[in-house]
Design a protein around this motif. Structure first.
Motif, PDB file in Angstrom:
ATOM      1  N   ILE A  85     -36.669  -4.577  77.152  1.00 38.16           N
ATOM      2  CA  ILE A  85     -37.925  -3.981  77.612  1.00 38.16           C
ATOM      3  C   ILE A  85     -38.193  -4.397  79.056  1.00 38.16           C
ATOM      4  O   ILE A  85     -38.570  -3.574  79.891  1.00 38.16           O
ATOM      5  N   SER A  86     -37.985  -5.657  79.371  1.00 44.66           N
ATOM      6  CA  SER A  86     -38.195  -6.146  80.728  1.00 44.66           C
ATOM      7  C   SER A  86     -37.269  -5.444  81.717  1.00 44.66           C
ATOM      8  O   SER A  86     -37.702  -5.045  82.806  1.00 44.66           O
ATOM      9  N   ASP A  87     -36.005  -5.275  81.347  1.00 44.69           N
ATOM     10  CA  ASP A  87     -35.068  -4.545  82.211  1.00 44.69           C
ATOM     11  C   ASP A  87     -35.527  -3.109  82.424  1.00 44.69           C
ATOM     12  O   ASP A  87     -35.488  -2.579  83.534  1.00 44.69           O
ATOM     13  N   GLY A  88     -35.966  -2.465  81.350  1.00 46.89           N
ATOM     14  CA  GLY A  88     -36.429  -1.083  81.446  1.00 46.89           C
ATOM     15  C   GLY A  88     -37.645  -0.938  82.344  1.00 46.89           C
ATOM     16  O   GLY A  88     -37.723  -0.022  83.172  1.00 46.89           O
ATOM     17  N   LEU A  89     -38.600  -1.854  82.209  1.00 46.39           N
ATOM     18  CA  LEU A  89     -39.789  -1.801  83.060  1.00 46.39           C
ATOM     19  C   LEU A  89     -39.437  -2.090  84.518  1.00 46.39           C
ATOM     20  O   LEU A  89     -40.015  -1.502  85.438  1.00 46.39           O
ATOM     21  N   GLY A  90     -38.499  -3.007  84.737  1.00 47.46           N
ATOM     22  CA  GLY A  90     -38.065  -3.288  86.106  1.00 47.46           C
ATOM     23  C   GLY A  90     -37.420  -2.069  86.750  1.00 47.46           C
ATOM     24  O   GLY A  90     -37.670  -1.757  87.917  1.00 47.46           O
ATOM     25  N   ILE A  91     -36.596  -1.379  85.983  1.00 47.06           N
ATOM     26  CA  ILE A  91     -35.965  -0.159  86.492  1.00 47.06           C
ATOM     27  C   ILE A  91     -37.026   0.905  86.746  1.00 47.06           C
ATOM     28  O   ILE A  91     -36.977   1.609  87.756  1.00 47.06           O
ATOM     29  N   GLN A  92     -38.002   1.013  85.858  1.00 47.60           N
ATOM     30  CA  GLN A  92     -39.084   1.978  86.058  1.00 47.60           C
ATOM     31  C   GLN A  92     -39.841   1.675  87.354  1.00 47.60           C
ATOM     32  O   GLN A  92     -40.134   2.583  88.131  1.00 47.60           O
ATOM     33  N   LEU A  93     -40.157   0.410  87.606  1.00 48.47           N
ATOM     34  CA  LEU A  93     -40.871   0.053  88.830  1.00 48.47           C
ATOM     35  C   LEU A  93     -40.061   0.365  90.080  1.00 48.47           C
ATOM     36  O   LEU A  93     -40.606   0.819  91.087  1.00 48.47           O
ATOM     37  N   PRO A 105     -27.333  -2.769  83.675  1.00 46.68           N
ATOM     38  CA  PRO A 105     -26.228  -3.472  83.031  1.00 46.68           C
ATOM     39  C   PRO A 105     -26.347  -3.508  81.506  1.00 46.68           C
ATOM     40  O   PRO A 105     -25.345  -3.496  80.808  1.00 46.68           O
ATOM     41  N   ARG A 106     -27.581  -3.518  80.990  1.00 43.02           N
ATOM     42  CA  ARG A 106     -27.785  -3.604  79.541  1.00 43.02           C
ATOM     43  C   ARG A 106     -28.394  -2.358  78.922  1.00 43.02           C
ATOM     44  O   ARG A 106     -28.388  -2.210  77.713  1.00 43.02           O
ATOM     45  N   VAL A 107     -28.986  -1.481  79.742  1.00 39.91           N
ATOM     46  CA  VAL A 107     -29.761  -0.369  79.201  1.00 39.91           C
ATOM     47  C   VAL A 107     -29.564   0.923  79.989  1.00 39.91           C
ATOM     48  O   VAL A 107     -29.187   0.899  81.165  1.00 39.91           O
ATOM     49  N   PHE A 108     -29.827   2.030  79.308  1.00 37.85           N
ATOM     50  CA  PHE A 108     -30.041   3.320  79.951  1.00 37.85           C
ATOM     51  C   PHE A 108     -31.550   3.536  79.924  1.00 37.85           C
ATOM     52  O   PHE A 108     -32.184   3.340  78.888  1.00 37.85           O
ATOM     53  N   VAL A 109     -32.129   3.938  81.043  1.00 39.12           N
ATOM     54  CA  VAL A 109     -33.573   4.164  81.105  1.00 39.12           C
ATOM     55  C   VAL A 109     -33.804   5.609  81.530  1.00 39.12           C
ATOM     56  O   VAL A 109     -33.415   6.020  82.620  1.00 39.12           O
ATOM     57  N   GLY A 128     -43.375   8.218  81.486  1.00 38.01           N
ATOM     58  CA  GLY A 128     -42.585   8.387  80.270  1.00 38.01           C
ATOM     59  C   GLY A 128     -41.280   7.633  80.396  1.00 38.01           C
ATOM     60  O   GLY A 128     -40.440   7.961  81.229  1.00 38.01           O
ATOM     61  N   VAL A 129     -41.108   6.610  79.595  1.00 43.72           N
ATOM     62  CA  VAL A 129     -39.923   5.759  79.689  1.00 43.72           C
ATOM     63  C   VAL A 129     -39.271   5.656  78.320  1.00 43.72           C
ATOM     64  O   VAL A 129     -39.945   5.397  77.328  1.00 43.72           O
ATOM     65  N   MET A 130     -37.964   5.868  78.279  1.00 41.82           N
ATOM     66  CA  MET A 130     -37.190   5.644  77.061  1.00 41.82           C
ATOM     67  C   MET A 130     -36.085   4.668  77.418  1.00 41.82           C
ATOM     68  O   MET A 130     -35.282   4.927  78.311  1.00 41.82           O
ATOM     69  N   VAL A 131     -36.078   3.519  76.769  1.00 41.15           N
ATOM     70  CA  VAL A 131     -35.067   2.499  77.012  1.00 41.15           C
ATOM     71  C   VAL A 131     -34.062   2.560  75.873  1.00 41.15           C
ATOM     72  O   VAL A 131     -34.425   2.406  74.711  1.00 41.15           O
ATOM     73  N   LEU A 132     -32.799   2.802  76.220  1.00 36.39           N
ATOM     74  CA  LEU A 132     -31.722   2.852  75.233  1.00 36.39           C
ATOM     75  C   LEU A 132     -30.762   1.697  75.493  1.00 36.39           C
ATOM     76  O   LEU A 132     -29.981   1.742  76.441  1.00 36.39           O
ATOM     77  N   PRO A 133     -30.817   0.642  74.677  1.00 42.70           N
ATOM     78  CA  PRO A 133     -29.944  -0.520  74.903  1.00 42.70           C
ATOM     79  C   PRO A 133     -28.493  -0.205  74.569  1.00 42.70           C
ATOM     80  O   PRO A 133     -28.196   0.400  73.538  1.00 42.70           O
ATOM     81  N   LYS A 134     -27.609  -0.639  75.423  1.00 43.04           N
ATOM     82  CA  LYS A 134     -26.181  -0.401  75.214  1.00 43.04           C
ATOM     83  C   LYS A 134     -25.645  -1.142  73.996  1.00 43.04           C
ATOM     84  O   LYS A 134     -24.709  -0.689  73.359  1.00 43.04           O
ATOM     85  N   ARG A 135     -26.255  -2.269  73.666  1.00 43.95           N
ATOM     86  CA  ARG A 135     -25.756  -3.032  72.521  1.00 43.95           C
ATOM     87  C   ARG A 135     -25.992  -2.300  71.203  1.00 43.95           C
ATOM     88  O   ARG A 135     -25.401  -2.630  70.181  1.00 43.95           O
ATOM     89  N   GLY A 136     -26.847  -1.277  71.203  1.00 45.21           N
ATOM     90  CA  GLY A 136     -27.112  -0.500  70.003  1.00 45.21           C
ATOM     91  C   GLY A 136     -26.055   0.547  69.704  1.00 45.21           C
ATOM     92  O   GLY A 136     -26.057   1.150  68.634  1.00 45.21           O
ATOM     93  N   LEU A 137     -25.137   0.762  70.640  1.00 49.94           N
ATOM     94  CA  LEU A 137     -24.073   1.748  70.430  1.00 49.94           C
ATOM     95  C   LEU A 137     -23.068   1.233  69.407  1.00 49.94           C
ATOM     96  O   LEU A 137     -22.816   0.034  69.320  1.00 49.94           O
TER      97      LEU A 137
END
Length: 188
Positions: free
Chosen positions: A18-26, A130-134, A144-153
């Motif tokens: 979530i933190s990575d996703g919000l950082g990318i959003q900012l 590195p860890r997520v697709f945002v 509108g933000v959707m965070v998709l973690p790579k570890r979930g693949l």
């Protein structure tokens, strides 16, 4: 690799994602970049004023209010995204395990307490970390933000399929609005 093959992710959300996703959003929304620059400029200006007062008038010239204000600005710069991620983590944990299917029609998310389907026209761009697709909406706020973690693949090659699928769909959505989406990686 085919774009028509759905990609599945199964994960429980973590604070780091979530933190990575919000950082990318900012970093990738115009308003987020503007707010971040304003805070840095304010902090730098305040630091300059304090140093100038210290050099010209001595240590007693800077009041406690100024020190508190500088500390508040510094804490906001450092902790804002992390505190927001912590707040959102409670909500994500309440939903439980996420089972996400990404296909040509959009993104379907199923949790223990919630089901949601989102079409590709909702999103305007995607940024890969590195860890997520945002996935971000095209509005100026990037709200509108959707965070998709790579570890979930399920498998490592699914990241390539997901990248290809997102790129193909967002390019199709954005053709009327200018150049299509080009996958970008964010270095950490």
């Amino acid at each position: 690799m085919t774009v028509g093959t759905p990609v599945r992710l199964t994960y429980s959300v973590t604070w780091r994602e979530i933190s990575d996703g919000l950082g990318i959003q900012l970093r990738h929304s115009p308003v987020g970049r503007w707010c971040f620059r304003v805070l840095w400029t304010l902090g730098a200006f305040l630091g300059f004023v304090i140093v100038a007062n210290l050099l010209t008038r001595g240590l007693d010239s800077v009041g406690a209010g100024v020190w508190r204000f500088l500390l508040t600005v510094c804490l906001l710069l450092v902790a804002f995204r992390r505190l927001m991620a912590l707040a959102l983590l409670g909500y994500a944990r309440h939903l439980g395990e996420h089972r996400v299917t990404v296909d040509v029609s959009g993104i379907r998310t199923v949790t223990e307490r919630h089901t949601n389907e989102t079409g590709w026209t909702f999103y305007g761009r995607c940024v890969e970390g590195p860890r997520v697709f945002v996935l971000l909406t095209p509005d100026v706020w990037g709200t509108g933000v959707m965070v998709l973690p790579k570890r979930g693949l399920d498998a490592p090659q699914d990241a390539d399929r997901l990248r290809e699928l997102i790129g193909a769909r967002l390019t199709a959505v954005r053709l009327g609005k200018g150049p299509g989406w080009v996958p970008r990686r964010v270095s950490r």
